[in-house]
Scaffold this motif. Structure first.
Motif, PDB file in Angstrom:
ATOM      1  N   ILE A 340       0.858  -1.186   0.000  1.00  0.00           N
ATOM      2  CA  ILE A 340       0.000   0.000   0.000  1.00  0.00           C
ATOM      3  C   ILE A 340       0.887   1.227   0.000  1.00  0.00           C
ATOM      4  O   ILE A 340       1.961   1.238   0.627  1.00  0.00           O
ATOM      5  N   VAL A 343      -0.874   5.531   4.417  1.00  0.00           N
ATOM      6  CA  VAL A 343      -1.911   5.366   5.445  1.00  0.00           C
ATOM      7  C   VAL A 343      -2.227   6.734   6.030  1.00  0.00           C
ATOM      8  O   VAL A 343      -1.519   7.716   5.785  1.00  0.00           O
ATOM      9  N   PRO A 377      -3.230  -4.024   2.645  1.00  0.00           N
ATOM     10  CA  PRO A 377      -4.643  -3.689   2.905  1.00  0.00           C
ATOM     11  C   PRO A 377      -5.404  -4.902   3.448  1.00  0.00           C
ATOM     12  O   PRO A 377      -5.089  -6.038   3.106  1.00  0.00           O
ATOM     13  N   GLY A 382      -5.665  -0.089   6.258  1.00  0.00           N
ATOM     14  CA  GLY A 382      -4.247  -0.310   6.045  1.00  0.00           C
ATOM     15  C   GLY A 382      -3.620  -0.911   7.288  1.00  0.00           C
ATOM     16  O   GLY A 382      -3.794  -0.392   8.389  1.00  0.00           O
ATOM     17  N   LEU A 455      -7.145   4.143   5.444  1.00  0.00           N
ATOM     18  CA  LEU A 455      -6.450   4.466   4.197  1.00  0.00           C
ATOM     19  C   LEU A 455      -6.819   5.874   3.753  1.00  0.00           C
ATOM     20  O   LEU A 455      -7.927   6.350   4.042  1.00  0.00           O
TER      21      LEU A 455
END
Length: 463
Positions: A340, A343, A377, A382, A455
């Motif tokens: 990812i 965050v 994720p 996250g 997220l």
């Protein structure tokens, strides 16, 4: 005097007073109606007798007979004897003088006085129509039966009072005791809560106001119990923290004092001086680390966060750079893996979160093992995770892992200058982010700690 006593006395007095007043008014009205009825009856009978005597006198006078006193007495006597059988006494007066009944001297006067004073005699007097207006007929009727009936009613009323009063007292006692039972339950429960038993509740199944009061009281008691439990837990945690802090400070300060005294002595070699100085330096660094950690904990309790988008790659590189030397010195490997880009949070606090977890992983790991720093994720959130393959934790250790000053391995942690505040700080960092933390650990296999963050695409824009 108890509340139900007051209600019992008040209701009893008011009911008896209302009953007595009502009965007295009914009896008075009944007496008045009876007297009116007797008066109308007496007036009607008197009028009838008067008319009969009047017609009789007209008939006598029409035959040319003179109406002397003897004749008047004879006529009145004939009527008087007839109506006496019906309880009616007649008196005939001429110009105020009594003609009938004929009485002797003082005896006649005494009878007249007695008759006038007799209260149970109804007396009506009226003159005759013309031409006999000089004559007057008095009607007397004994109504002692009516008085006797009234006295009987009075006695019956008194008897009813003596019967109804105690019976009403018993019924009101039972009724009021039942109605005020919820108050007794509330009072007893309040007393037990005041004595410290916050688990007691009012057991009352009712849909009235008392039931609502009991329901709200139980809710209040539950809130109080929870607050007291929280306060007791906070007090216990605070006391444990103070005790642990005192324990943490006592050992290094005592040692530092001893080495400081050694340094001030005259007969000491250079090697001992270096050794003493190094120990004082290491203990000073440990105390500084402890002070900074306590300061971080205090700041997190009282200062709100301004969250923003945090780049995960930069965050991982910052944490790795801070701990790279310690990882190398302990013969460990650090593996970074992120799927990812970012965050939502505070970059400095999240870096501190990862650094503390990496430090704990270093202490728990054996040389040659790998520490993993992951980001991925999961269910729209996250996840930042730190894994190690070290000694792991028992159930008791997992339960207390986030307590301040708690160490899963006290001797080893103290040897490396660890105060047991790292995971406690991590928990408060998570709470400041309104995030949750999960800890999974298996003895002998390692530990994994995750923080679940929002997220950036699920967060409102920063103002």
């Amino acid at each position: 005097m108890k509340f139900w006593h007051k209600i019992l006395l008040a209701v009893l007095v008011l009911f008896i007073a209302a009953l007595d007043v009502s009965v007295v008014m009914v009896m008075k009205k009944s007496w008045q109606l009876n007297m009116d009825s007797e008066s109308k009856r007496a007036a009607s009978e008197q009028l009838l007798i008067t008319n009969n005597i009047y017609e009789n006198l007209d008939s006598i006078q029409a035959r040319g007979v003179s109406l002397d006193p003897a004749l008047l007495v004879s006529v009145a006597k004939s009527y008087g004897q007839y109506y006496r059988k019906q309880g009616i006494e007649l008196e005939l007066r001429e110009n105020g003088l009594l003609l009938y009944p004929v009485q002797d001297g003082g005896s006649s006067g005494q009878e007249e006085v007695r008759a006038a004073q007799e209260e149970h005699i109804m007396t009506l007097a009226m003159p005759f129509p013309a031409p006999y207006e000089h004559l007057e007929l008095a009607y007397k009727r004994d109504i002692s039966g009516l008085y006797a009936q009234q006295e009987e009613l009075n006695r019956f009323f008194v008897m009813i009072n003596w019967i109804v009063g105690p019976l009403l007292l018993v019924l009101l006692y039972l009724l009021i005791r039942q109605l005020t039972k919820p108050l007794k339950l509330l009072s007893e429960t309040t007393k037990t809560i005041a004595e410290g038993d916050y688990s007691n509740r009012v057991k009352l199944n009712s849909r009235d106001e008392f039931g609502e009061l009991a329901f709200n009281f139980n809710k209040m008691a539950a809130v109080i119990e929870q607050r007291m439990s929280d306060l007791a837990g906070m007090a216990e945690d605070r006391q444990r923290m103070v005790d642990n802090l005192a324990h943490e400070l006592r050992t290094p300060l005592t040692s530092m004092q001893g080495f400081a005294e050694l340094l001030t002595s005259a007969n000491i070699g250079q090697e001992d001086q270096i050794k003493a100085g190094q120990y004082i330096l290491s203990e000073t660094m440990r105390l500084k680390n402890l002070a900074f950690k306590l300061l971080d904990l205090s700041v997190l309790r009282h200062q709100p966060l301004l969250l923003a988008e945090v780049d995960v790659a930069t965050l991982f590189e910052t944490a790795a750079q801070t701990e790279r030397q310690r990882i190398t010195d302990n013969g460990l490997l650090l593996h970074l893996d992120s799927s990812i880009p970012a965050v939502w949070g505070d970059a400095d606090l999240l870096a501190s979160f990862l650094v503390n977890l990496i430090e704990n992983a270093i202490l728990a790991s054996q040389p040659g093992s790998t520490i993993r720093l992951l980001a991925y994720p999961q269910d729209g959130e996250g996840v930042l995770e730190v894994q190690d393959s070290g000694s792991g934790m028992t159930e008791e250790q997992r339960r207390r892992a986030f307590e301040p000053f708690y160490r899963a391995d006290p001797s080893r942690s103290r040897a490396y200058g660890n105060a047991g505040l790292g995971l406690s700080l991590c928990r408060q960092i998570a709470e400041a982010h309104q995030a949750r933390v999960e800890l999974q650990s298996v003895p002998g296999q390692g530990t994994s700690i995750r923080i679940f963050l929002q997220l950036p695409n699920n967060c409102p824009p920063t103002l």
